[in-house]
Design a protein around this motif. Structure first.
Motif, mmCIF file in Angstrom:
data_model
loop_
_atom_site.group_PDB
_atom_site.id
_atom_site.type_symbol
_atom_site.label_atom_id
_atom_site.label_comp_id
_atom_site.label_asym_id
_atom_site.label_seq_id
_atom_site.Cartn_x
_atom_site.Cartn_y
_atom_site.Cartn_z
ATOM 1 N N TYR A 157 0.778 -1.365 0.071
ATOM 2 C CA TYR A 157 -0.044 0.014 0.089
ATOM 3 C C TYR A 157 0.832 1.249 -0.101
ATOM 4 O O TYR A 157 0.452 2.102 -0.826
ATOM 5 C CB TYR A 157 -0.899 0.038 1.228
ATOM 6 C CG TYR A 157 -1.981 -0.907 1.270
ATOM 7 C CD1 TYR A 157 -2.358 -1.758 0.092
ATOM 8 C CD2 TYR A 157 -2.817 -1.418 2.461
ATOM 9 C CE1 TYR A 157 -3.317 -2.651 0.152
ATOM 10 C CE2 TYR A 157 -3.486 -2.214 2.336
ATOM 11 C CZ TYR A 157 -3.964 -3.005 1.353
ATOM 12 O OH TYR A 157 -4.940 -3.923 1.536
ATOM 13 N N LYS A 158 2.013 1.252 0.954
ATOM 14 C CA LYS A 158 2.849 2.377 0.882
ATOM 15 C C LYS A 158 3.642 2.705 -0.393
ATOM 16 O O LYS A 158 3.702 3.640 -0.851
ATOM 17 C CB LYS A 158 3.995 2.095 1.519
ATOM 18 C CG LYS A 158 3.567 2.300 3.155
ATOM 19 C CD LYS A 158 4.731 1.901 4.309
ATOM 20 C CE LYS A 158 4.414 1.740 5.743
ATOM 21 N NZ LYS A 158 5.399 1.758 6.483
ATOM 22 N N THR A 159 3.647 1.602 -1.485
ATOM 23 C CA THR A 159 4.358 1.734 -2.394
ATOM 24 C C THR A 159 3.480 2.248 -3.668
ATOM 25 O O THR A 159 3.782 3.056 -4.414
ATOM 26 C CB THR A 159 5.072 0.379 -2.907
ATOM 27 O OG1 THR A 159 5.867 -0.288 -1.938
ATOM 28 C CG2 THR A 159 5.700 0.353 -4.128
ATOM 29 N N ALA A 160 2.607 1.951 -3.630
ATOM 30 C CA ALA A 160 1.407 2.356 -4.252
ATOM 31 C C ALA A 160 0.899 3.709 -4.157
ATOM 32 O O ALA A 160 0.895 4.673 -5.130
ATOM 33 C CB ALA A 160 -0.064 1.644 -4.217
ATOM 34 N N PHE A 161 1.010 4.114 -2.769
ATOM 35 C CA PHE A 161 0.728 5.605 -2.559
ATOM 36 C C PHE A 161 1.982 6.434 -3.052
ATOM 37 O O PHE A 161 1.720 7.519 -3.621
ATOM 38 C CB PHE A 161 0.538 5.892 -1.170
ATOM 39 C CG PHE A 161 0.323 7.154 -0.581
ATOM 40 C CD1 PHE A 161 -1.040 7.760 -0.846
ATOM 41 C CD2 PHE A 161 1.188 8.080 0.023
ATOM 42 C CE1 PHE A 161 -1.332 8.851 -0.391
ATOM 43 C CE2 PHE A 161 0.934 9.183 0.278
ATOM 44 C CZ PHE A 161 -0.408 9.733 0.340
ATOM 45 N N ILE A 162 3.285 6.095 -2.669
ATOM 46 C CA ILE A 162 4.382 6.786 -3.024
ATOM 47 C C ILE A 162 4.240 6.837 -4.702
ATOM 48 O O ILE A 162 4.679 7.996 -5.301
ATOM 49 C CB ILE A 162 5.586 5.954 -2.729
ATOM 50 C CG1 ILE A 162 6.020 6.072 -1.317
ATOM 51 C CG2 ILE A 162 6.924 6.587 -3.422
ATOM 52 C CD1 ILE A 162 6.936 5.270 -0.505
ATOM 53 N N MET A 163 4.096 6.006 -5.372
ATOM 54 C CA MET A 163 3.905 5.878 -6.991
ATOM 55 C C MET A 163 3.148 6.945 -7.387
ATOM 56 O O MET A 163 3.058 7.611 -8.334
ATOM 57 C CB MET A 163 3.467 4.535 -7.552
ATOM 58 C CG MET A 163 4.815 3.422 -7.523
ATOM 59 S SD MET A 163 4.046 1.782 -8.238
ATOM 60 C CE MET A 163 3.451 2.245 -9.546
ATOM 61 N N TRP A 164 1.768 6.999 -6.640
ATOM 62 C CA TRP A 164 0.773 7.954 -6.901
ATOM 63 C C TRP A 164 1.160 9.337 -6.937
ATOM 64 O O TRP A 164 0.931 10.186 -7.624
ATOM 65 C CB TRP A 164 -0.521 7.623 -6.261
ATOM 66 C CG TRP A 164 -1.295 8.715 -6.295
ATOM 67 C CD1 TRP A 164 -2.295 8.973 -7.452
ATOM 68 C CD2 TRP A 164 -2.166 9.498 -5.575
ATOM 69 N NE1 TRP A 164 -3.004 10.206 -7.589
ATOM 70 C CE2 TRP A 164 -3.076 10.523 -6.051
ATOM 71 C CE3 TRP A 164 -1.948 9.957 -3.868
ATOM 72 C CZ2 TRP A 164 -4.056 11.432 -5.259
ATOM 73 C CZ3 TRP A 164 -2.782 10.540 -3.483
ATOM 74 C CH2 TRP A 164 -3.618 11.515 -3.956
ATOM 75 N N MET A 165 1.969 9.737 -5.655
ATOM 76 C CA MET A 165 2.291 10.961 -5.448
ATOM 77 C C MET A 165 3.544 11.267 -6.449
ATOM 78 O O MET A 165 3.642 12.622 -6.749
ATOM 79 C CB MET A 165 2.966 10.988 -4.108
ATOM 80 C CG MET A 165 1.952 10.644 -3.080
ATOM 81 S SD MET A 165 0.694 11.999 -2.990
ATOM 82 C CE MET A 165 1.363 13.537 -2.542
ATOM 83 N N LYS A 166 4.141 10.397 -7.072
ATOM 84 C CA LYS A 166 5.084 10.708 -8.238
ATOM 85 C C LYS A 166 4.609 11.199 -9.410
ATOM 86 O O LYS A 166 5.129 12.289 -10.191
ATOM 87 C CB LYS A 166 6.197 9.629 -8.485
ATOM 88 C CG LYS A 166 6.971 9.371 -7.404
ATOM 89 C CD LYS A 166 8.079 8.217 -7.429
ATOM 90 C CE LYS A 166 9.089 8.130 -6.546
ATOM 91 N NZ LYS A 166 10.342 7.589 -7.019
ATOM 92 N N GLN A 167 3.303 10.596 -9.768
ATOM 93 C CA GLN A 167 2.539 11.047 -11.099
ATOM 94 C C GLN A 167 1.288 11.028 -10.599
ATOM 95 O O GLN A 167 0.229 10.042 -10.984
ATOM 96 C CB GLN A 167 2.829 9.996 -12.121
ATOM 97 C CG GLN A 167 4.421 10.293 -12.898
ATOM 98 C CD GLN A 167 4.212 9.595 -13.938
ATOM 99 O OE1 GLN A 167 3.261 9.354 -14.590
ATOM 100 N NE2 GLN A 167 5.447 9.636 -14.566
ATOM 101 N N PRO A 168 0.602 12.278 -9.778
ATOM 102 C CA PRO A 168 -0.605 12.269 -9.346
ATOM 103 C C PRO A 168 -1.803 12.457 -10.363
ATOM 104 O O PRO A 168 -2.805 11.763 -10.225
ATOM 105 C CB PRO A 168 -0.742 13.345 -8.321
ATOM 106 C CG PRO A 168 0.378 14.246 -8.825
ATOM 107 C CD PRO A 168 1.265 13.289 -9.514
ATOM 108 N N ILE A 169 -1.494 12.560 -11.487
ATOM 109 C CA ILE A 169 -2.518 13.270 -12.370
ATOM 110 C C ILE A 169 -3.117 11.957 -13.366
ATOM 111 O O ILE A 169 -4.348 11.756 -13.514
ATOM 112 C CB ILE A 169 -2.358 14.472 -13.309
ATOM 113 C CG1 ILE A 169 -1.995 15.756 -12.207
ATOM 114 C CG2 ILE A 169 -3.508 14.915 -14.256
ATOM 115 C CD1 ILE A 169 -2.871 16.281 -11.684
#
Length: 159
Positions: free
Chosen positions: A18-30
């Motif tokens: 879950y943390k990894t997915a959240f970090i990925m989303w924060m890198k390309q949020p749009i």
């Protein structure tokens, strides 16, 4: 850490994913990284933990998918896809419940058969649960079948 945003998930087997997915989303949020990209891009995410499972070592909490529909959509499709999908869920649930509450045809037996289907759909889209991949698992197949039944019922014209 006391300031960790995912402290409530520390006992979950999927917390690192879950943390990894959240970090990925924060890198390309749009727009996210693209469909089925989690399994590839998770190796590029910097995370202090490493998930140890028996003899396997998965760096940075990698897996084939984030094990949560919403985190998968956010990391792979971004906020745009998440908004569209949640809007679809809300419209489908709202119209399904509204059809059930119509008083015009209270004796239709199919109305009572749809109540469990609505409940299954609601439980399947519940955001705080571990799930399979949204597009590539048997759970997703079951989800799309249930969504299709609800959609077909909502678009059916009462004669």
């Amino acid at each position: 850490k006391k300031n960790d945003k995912f402290n409530f998930l520390k006992n979950s087997g999927h917390s690192i994913i879950y943390k990894t997915a959240f970090i990925m989303w924060m890198k390309q949020p749009i727009f996210g990284f693209g469909q089925k990209s989690f399994r590839i891009k998770c190796h590029e995410v910097s995370s202090p933990e490493t998930l140890h499972y028996n003899s396997f070592v998965l760096p940075d909490g990698c897996s084939t998918h984030p094990h949560n529909y919403y985190l998968e959509i956010l990391s792979e499709g971004g906020i745009i896809a998440a908004i569209l999908l949640v809007t679809f869920f809300i419209i489908l649930l709202k119209s399904s419940i509204a059809n059930q509450l119509k008083k015009e045809y209270p004796a239709e037996p199919e109305k009572y058969l749809l109540i469990p289907i609505i409940l299954v759909f609601l439980l399947e889209v519940w955001p705080l649960k571990s799930t399979g991949s949204f597009f590539t698992t048997w759970n997703a197949t079951f989800f799309w079948l249930v969504a299709g039944i609800l959609f077909a019922n909502n678009s059916k014209k009462n004669i």
